[in-house]
Design a protein around this motif. Sequence first.
Motif, PDB file in Angstrom:
ATOM      1  N   GLN A 153      67.744  65.804  47.422  1.00 51.44           N
ATOM      2  CA  GLN A 153      68.075  64.464  46.927  1.00 51.44           C
ATOM      3  C   GLN A 153      66.924  63.494  47.147  1.00 51.44           C
ATOM      4  N   ALA A 154      66.321  63.533  48.341  1.00 55.55           N
ATOM      5  CA  ALA A 154      65.184  62.654  48.600  1.00 55.55           C
ATOM      6  C   ALA A 154      63.993  63.042  47.731  1.00 55.55           C
ATOM      7  N   PHE A 155      63.807  64.339  47.499  1.00 50.93           N
ATOM      8  CA  PHE A 155      62.724  64.805  46.630  1.00 50.93           C
ATOM      9  C   PHE A 155      62.866  64.222  45.229  1.00 50.93           C
ATOM     10  N   VAL A 156      64.080  64.230  44.700  1.00 51.19           N
ATOM     11  CA  VAL A 156      64.308  63.674  43.360  1.00 51.19           C
ATOM     12  C   VAL A 156      64.007  62.181  43.350  1.00 51.19           C
ATOM     13  N   ARG A 157      64.444  61.460  44.390  1.00 53.99           N
ATOM     14  CA  ARG A 157      64.134  60.024  44.469  1.00 53.99           C
ATOM     15  C   ARG A 157      62.621  59.800  44.505  1.00 53.99           C
ATOM     16  N   GLN A 158      61.935  60.601  45.286  1.00 56.92           N
ATOM     17  CA  GLN A 158      60.484  60.461  45.382  1.00 56.92           C
ATOM     18  C   GLN A 158      59.809  60.707  44.039  1.00 56.92           C
ATOM     19  N   GLN A 159      60.227  61.752  43.338  1.00 54.95           N
ATOM     20  CA  GLN A 159      59.614  62.055  42.051  1.00 54.95           C
ATOM     21  C   GLN A 159      59.862  60.936  41.033  1.00 54.95           C
ATOM     22  N   ARG A 160      61.053  60.400  41.039  1.00 56.38           N
ATOM     23  CA  ARG A 160      61.351  59.310  40.102  1.00 56.38           C
ATOM     24  C   ARG A 160      60.541  58.064  40.432  1.00 56.38           C
TER      25      ARG A 160
END
Length: 228
Positions: free
Chosen positions: A146-153
Amino acid sequence: MDPLVLVPGLLCTEALFAPQIGALAGDGVKVQVADHRQDETIAAIATRLLGEAPPRFALAGLSMGGYIAMEVMRRAPERLMLLDTSARPDTEQQTENRGRLIALAESGKFDQVTPSLFPLFVHEDRQEDAALRALVGQMAIATGPQAFVRQQRAIIARPDARPFLGAIACPTTIVVGDGDRLTPPELAREMQELIPRAKLEPVAGAGHLPTLEAPDAVTGLMRTWLAA
């Protein structure tokens, strides 16, 4: 000596800077690692960082951490180190690649993300370094999908920082692994040319994660920069 705030890169934790944190603590430097996992924009991460940081501090960010550091510098310029990062916005191809990794993470295949990224994270001579691969995997697990997706966005939506670099008046050190394939040395040279008081420091034998690939060299650069 000012306290130091460190900002890790994508999928990375404070372990990215563990060699430097240990060495600088011995020098009496107070080190704080920014939280870049809770927010979905670079601006929001920068706001959180400034809310949690000391009133005055030196700032160093690697890769995604560099994008965040450049946003912070617009608001609170003091002393800056940029490691293996870029002032440019995402290209269309980079955004497409990030979209594919987001899709993996959101479809329950997060375990495929790190094997896809590791070959780009490290110098070509470190591809078979099992200990380094394990550490990168541990940081990814600690970050989570979930944090990875936030970071990528957040990375996809980041602005072009180049128009603002000329306003950075503080002493700035730009560090880049000479074998970095994600943010290669030519991007570091571009930032050096745009920031008035910038010094470029290539790190031999390192890729995108020089803090782990060449820890003693990066620690030495940090000590020189903090003492300037």
